[in-house]
Design a protein around this motif. Structure first.
Motif, short mmCIF file in Angstrom:
data_model
loop_
_atom_site.label_atom_id
_atom_site.label_comp_id
_atom_site.label_asym_id
_atom_site.label_seq_id
_atom_site.Cartn_x
_atom_site.Cartn_y
_atom_site.Cartn_z
N ALA A 266 -7.20 2.98 -9.83
CA ALA A 266 -7.78 2.55 -8.56
C ALA A 266 -9.23 3.02 -8.47
N ARG B 76 -1.05 -2.42 -4.50
CA ARG B 76 -2.44 -2.87 -4.66
C ARG B 76 -3.40 -1.86 -4.07
N GLY B 77 -2.88 -0.95 -3.25
CA GLY B 77 -3.74 0.03 -2.60
C GLY B 77 -3.05 1.36 -2.40
N PHE C 82 -9.17 -2.11 5.03
CA PHE C 82 -8.63 -1.87 3.69
C PHE C 82 -7.58 -2.92 3.34
N ILE D 240 0.86 -1.18 0.00
CA ILE D 240 0.00 0.00 0.00
C ILE D 240 0.89 1.23 0.00
N ARG E 158 -5.97 -1.73 -8.63
CA ARG E 158 -5.74 -1.34 -7.23
C ARG E 158 -6.96 -0.62 -6.68
N ARG E 159 -6.93 -0.36 -5.37
CA ARG E 159 -8.03 0.33 -4.70
C ARG E 159 -7.50 1.52 -3.91
N TRP F 100 -12.41 2.87 -2.77
CA TRP F 100 -12.99 1.83 -1.92
C TRP F 100 -13.82 2.44 -0.80
N LEU G 96 -7.69 -5.94 0.43
CA LEU G 96 -6.63 -6.10 -0.58
C LEU G 96 -6.00 -7.48 -0.51
#
Length: 197
Positions: free
Chosen positions: A155, A77-78, A189, A4, A123-124, A158, A193
């Motif tokens: 992204a 990924r975040g 979060f 992240i 990704r978020r 989220w 992920l």
């Protein structure tokens, strides 16, 4: 291992949004994520100069600290982004960084030819904002800006944590529930992920 990127967008390193983001980072790490933190105010990042050198490869041709963050985002990924609300949008440090992400937008939509409106995100994003007033529309502008930023870097938004009525440095310390919520959302979060990794 899930990575992240945490972007601290406040001009104050111990400001309210920075404290909230630090708690979210703590929660994400507790859940097992690796979090790379960047304090935008401490980095040398030029505004976008619209040179469009990024059309060749999707990489901005201005050489500065922007690339450290862009590379980290592409490996993540975040993304957790925190900014105070300034004139219904993000801080200047945050906006300068966002504008430089035009190069990532060019890569996503022009070079990689992802269809506009695609919801296929690698990704978020999680957004934290704090503002001084209790205004009903306090977060309307900043949320719109955050959504478009997250889309540009691939992204989806989220979730967000939006805190009203904090202005002076340390105000959020008198709001322990908001700090707890930030930590819990950070954990959630990371879990989301990890489960989708």
């Amino acid at each position: 291992m899930v990575r992240i990127v945490a972007l601290y967008g406040s001009p104050r390193k111990s400001g309210n949004t920075a404290m909230l983001l630090s708690r979210a980072v703590e929660g994400a790490r507790e859940a097992g994520a690796v979090v790379d933190c960047f304090y935008l105010r401490d980095l040398k990042i030029s505004p976008c100069l619209e040179l469009y050198g990024c059309k060749a490869s999707g990489r901005c041709i201005i050489e500065d600290d922007f690339h450290k963050i862009a590379d980290a985002i592409l490996q993540s990924r975040g993304i957790m982004l925190a900014s105070p609300v300034f004139f219904y949008t993000v801080s200047a440090h945050t906006k300068i960084f966002m504008d430089r992400c035009q190069s990532l937008w060019v890569k996503r939509y022009w070079i990689d030819a992802v269809p506009f409106g695609s919801k296929d995100y690698p990704r978020r994003g999680f957004f934290i904002a704090a503002g001084a007033t209790q205004g009903k529309k306090l977060f309307d502008g900043v949320l719109l800006t955050a959504r478009y930023f997250f889309d540009a870097v691939g992204a989806d938004l989220w979730d967000s944590l939006l805190v009203r009525g904090v202005d002076a440095e340390g105000d959020v310390l008198h709001r322990p529930q908001d700090l707890i919520t930030a930590q819990e959302k950070g954990k959630e979060f990371a879990r989301v992920l990890i489960e989708s990794f």
